[in-house]
Motif scaffolding. Structure first.
Motif, PDB file in Angstrom:
ATOM      1  N   ASN A 109      55.937  37.400  66.236  1.00  0.00           N
ATOM      2  CA  ASN A 109      57.084  36.714  65.666  1.00  0.00           C
ATOM      3  C   ASN A 109      57.296  35.354  66.311  1.00  0.00           C
ATOM      4  O   ASN A 109      57.742  34.407  65.655  1.00  0.00           O
ATOM      5  N   GLY A 110      56.972  35.235  67.597  1.00  0.00           N
ATOM      6  CA  GLY A 110      57.039  33.933  68.247  1.00  0.00           C
ATOM      7  C   GLY A 110      56.100  32.942  67.585  1.00  0.00           C
ATOM      8  O   GLY A 110      56.458  31.778  67.361  1.00  0.00           O
ATOM      9  N   VAL A 163      61.650  32.280  71.723  1.00  0.00           N
ATOM     10  CA  VAL A 163      60.633  31.644  72.555  1.00  0.00           C
ATOM     11  C   VAL A 163      59.743  30.718  71.731  1.00  0.00           C
ATOM     12  O   VAL A 163      59.399  29.615  72.171  1.00  0.00           O
ATOM     13  N   GLY A 164      59.370  31.160  70.528  1.00  0.00           N
ATOM     14  CA  GLY A 164      58.472  30.362  69.702  1.00  0.00           C
ATOM     15  C   GLY A 164      58.988  28.955  69.427  1.00  0.00           C
ATOM     16  O   GLY A 164      58.306  27.962  69.749  1.00  0.00           O
ATOM     17  N   PRO A 165      60.187  28.795  68.839  1.00  0.00           N
ATOM     18  CA  PRO A 165      60.712  27.452  68.592  1.00  0.00           C
ATOM     19  C   PRO A 165      60.925  26.645  69.877  1.00  0.00           C
ATOM     20  O   PRO A 165      60.745  25.430  69.883  1.00  0.00           O
ATOM     21  N   TRP A 166      61.300  27.343  70.969  1.00  0.00           N
ATOM     22  CA  TRP A 166      61.492  26.629  72.234  1.00  0.00           C
ATOM     23  C   TRP A 166      60.181  26.033  72.723  1.00  0.00           C
ATOM     24  O   TRP A 166      60.116  24.852  73.097  1.00  0.00           O
ATOM     25  N   VAL A 167      59.115  26.829  72.708  1.00  0.00           N
ATOM     26  CA  VAL A 167      57.807  26.318  73.124  1.00  0.00           C
ATOM     27  C   VAL A 167      57.352  25.208  72.177  1.00  0.00           C
ATOM     28  O   VAL A 167      56.799  24.186  72.611  1.00  0.00           O
ATOM     29  N   GLY A 168      57.598  25.402  70.880  1.00  0.00           N
ATOM     30  CA  GLY A 168      57.255  24.353  69.922  1.00  0.00           C
ATOM     31  C   GLY A 168      57.972  23.056  70.225  1.00  0.00           C
ATOM     32  O   GLY A 168      57.383  21.967  70.156  1.00  0.00           O
ATOM     33  N   GLY A 169      59.253  23.142  70.591  1.00  0.00           N
ATOM     34  CA  GLY A 169      60.013  21.945  70.961  1.00  0.00           C
ATOM     35  C   GLY A 169      59.486  21.300  72.222  1.00  0.00           C
ATOM     36  O   GLY A 169      59.457  20.064  72.351  1.00  0.00           O
ATOM     37  N   TRP A 198      49.074  25.102  67.038  1.00  0.00           N
ATOM     38  CA  TRP A 198      48.170  25.597  68.075  1.00  0.00           C
ATOM     39  C   TRP A 198      48.872  26.625  68.964  1.00  0.00           C
ATOM     40  O   TRP A 198      48.246  27.601  69.421  1.00  0.00           O
ATOM     41  N   VAL A 199      50.148  26.412  69.235  1.00  0.00           N
ATOM     42  CA  VAL A 199      50.906  27.405  70.004  1.00  0.00           C
ATOM     43  C   VAL A 199      50.937  28.741  69.250  1.00  0.00           C
ATOM     44  O   VAL A 199      50.756  29.811  69.838  1.00  0.00           O
TER      45      VAL A 199
END
Length: 394
Positions: free
Chosen positions: A213-214, A339-345, A359-360
């Motif tokens: 989901n991330g 976590v997913g959108p945070w890492v993307g940001g 890529w993430v």
């Protein structure tokens, strides 16, 4: 499937529209409230954090309420904070409304999942879950691009008002479709449910669900900037791209729901490998408008097909935790959504561009596949050792 299950799906649709609609509104919110695009994207993470914290907490708190009272209370709170969000001009207040709304959404979904699987036979949890999550995917198909379109025509606040309007009939639907009944607290003790949550099978399913989901929401949150800035499709194409992703998610949940109860391993293995390959291809071809349009649908299908199957496996593994199972499944789903959108940001803020979240996403799915394979091999080795021990004892 019972008709009441589809009415619960209506309420999930209203809340899912709110959770995901920011994917098409991030640029407008950033411009209107004078914050950066990654900061506006963090609103999705703020909502997901509230879901993560709120799901098990609200599920435990609602044990002493009837399921109908819990669902009505959570949905009423959700409606109220969206009125505040539509009226505020403060980014801080908007963040706060997202967190409170997420707590209410988390409580609602945790109770709704348990209510849904309780409406069907014990071997039909996958189908029941797919109907409920169908509300989420319809939100992606219609609600999210609809919100993006409203934002383009009347401003991002109109999307918040649309969620309010959607929530009102859902309240009446719950009154009509969910029996009052008694509280759940007397069925199983909290301590007994917490012990059941220690199952290795459950913990692996929750971890893999969070990773998949991330990956999904790392890209989905920034799909609008990818379409505009990387592929060159233009802002007018954003609702269509989001709708294609949502349509794919609906297809994925529907198909997986029909086979996940009987054949979960093929869905997870084949679907997981295809999902990883799809994110890699998406990252490499994001500059091609046709590829973005096609892969939005394909990745939506694979992401939600694999993700919904993992949720179903978590519910099967947590059969002895009837109240908290829905809460922890919801929490795991939203750990990824936070976590997913945070890492993307983070990767966008580091100057790596809007292609970087793709890529993430590929990396997160790759980690999930490795951990899933390791868990499977470990379980097989334990089974073989037990068989050898039993054979030598005989």
């Amino acid at each position: 499937m019972p008709f009441g299950l589809y009415l619960l799906g209506l309420a999930v649709f209203a809340q899912g529209t709110s959770e995901f609609m920011l994917s098409g509104l991030v640029p407008d919110i950033a411009r209107d409230l004078r914050v950066s695009v990654p900061a506006a994207g963090a609103l999705t993470s703020a909502f997901a954090v509230g879901m993560v914290v709120g799901a098990p907490l609200m599920a435990a708190m609602s044990r002493r309420w009837s399921r109908r009272a819990a669902l009505l209370g959570f949905l009423g709170t959700f409606l109220a904070v969206h009125v505040v969000g539509a009226l505020t001009s403060s980014f801080g207040v908007l963040v706060a409304t997202r967190v409170v709304g997420a707590l209410a959404n988390a409580g609602f979904l945790a109770v709704a999942v348990v209510t849904a699987v309780g409406m069907v036979e014990a071997n039909a949890k996958g189908r029941a879950t797919s109907v409920l999550l169908g509300g989420v995917t319809v939100a992606c198909v219609a609600g999210v691009p609809g919100g993006a379109l409203l934002g383009q025509v009347w401003g991002w606040r109109s999307a918040f008002w649309a969620v309010v309007v959607l929530s009102v009939p859902a309240l009446f639907a719950i009154v009509r479709s969910v029996p009052g009944g008694g509280a759940d607290a007397a069925r199983v003790s909290v301590r007994g449910e917490v012990r059941a949550l220690g199952s290795p099978r459950l913990q692996v399913a929750l971890l893999l669900g969070a990773l998949v989901n991330g990956a999904t929401f790392c890209t989905f949150t920034y799909l609008a900037p990818v379409a505009i800035s990387v592929s060159g499709l233009g802002a007018s194409w954003v609702p269509a791209v989001l709708a294609l992703f949502g349509l794919g998610s609906f297809v994925g949940v529907t198909v997986a729901g029909r086979i996940a109860d009987a054949r979960p391993v093929p869905v997870l293995v084949i679907g997981g490998v295809a999902l990883l390959a799809g994110w890699v291809v998406f990252a490499l071809s994001a500059g091609n408008p046709v590829a973005v349009i096609v892969l939005a649908f394909v990745q939506g299908t694979l992401s939600f097909g694999v993700g919904s199957t993992l949720i179903t496996q978590a519910l099967y593994a947590a059969a002895d935790a009837p109240t908290l199972a829905g809460g922890f499944a919801t929490a795991a789903f939203n750990v990824g959504a936070a976590v997913g959108p945070w890492v993307g940001g983070v990767v966008i803020g580091a100057g790596l561009g809007y292609r970087a979240p793709l890529w993430v996403s590929a990396g997160l799915v790759g980690v999930a596949l490795v951990l899933g394979a390791a868990s499977r091999l470990s379980r097989t080795a334990r089974t073989d050792r037990a068989a050898r021990t039993a054979s030598s004892s005989a």
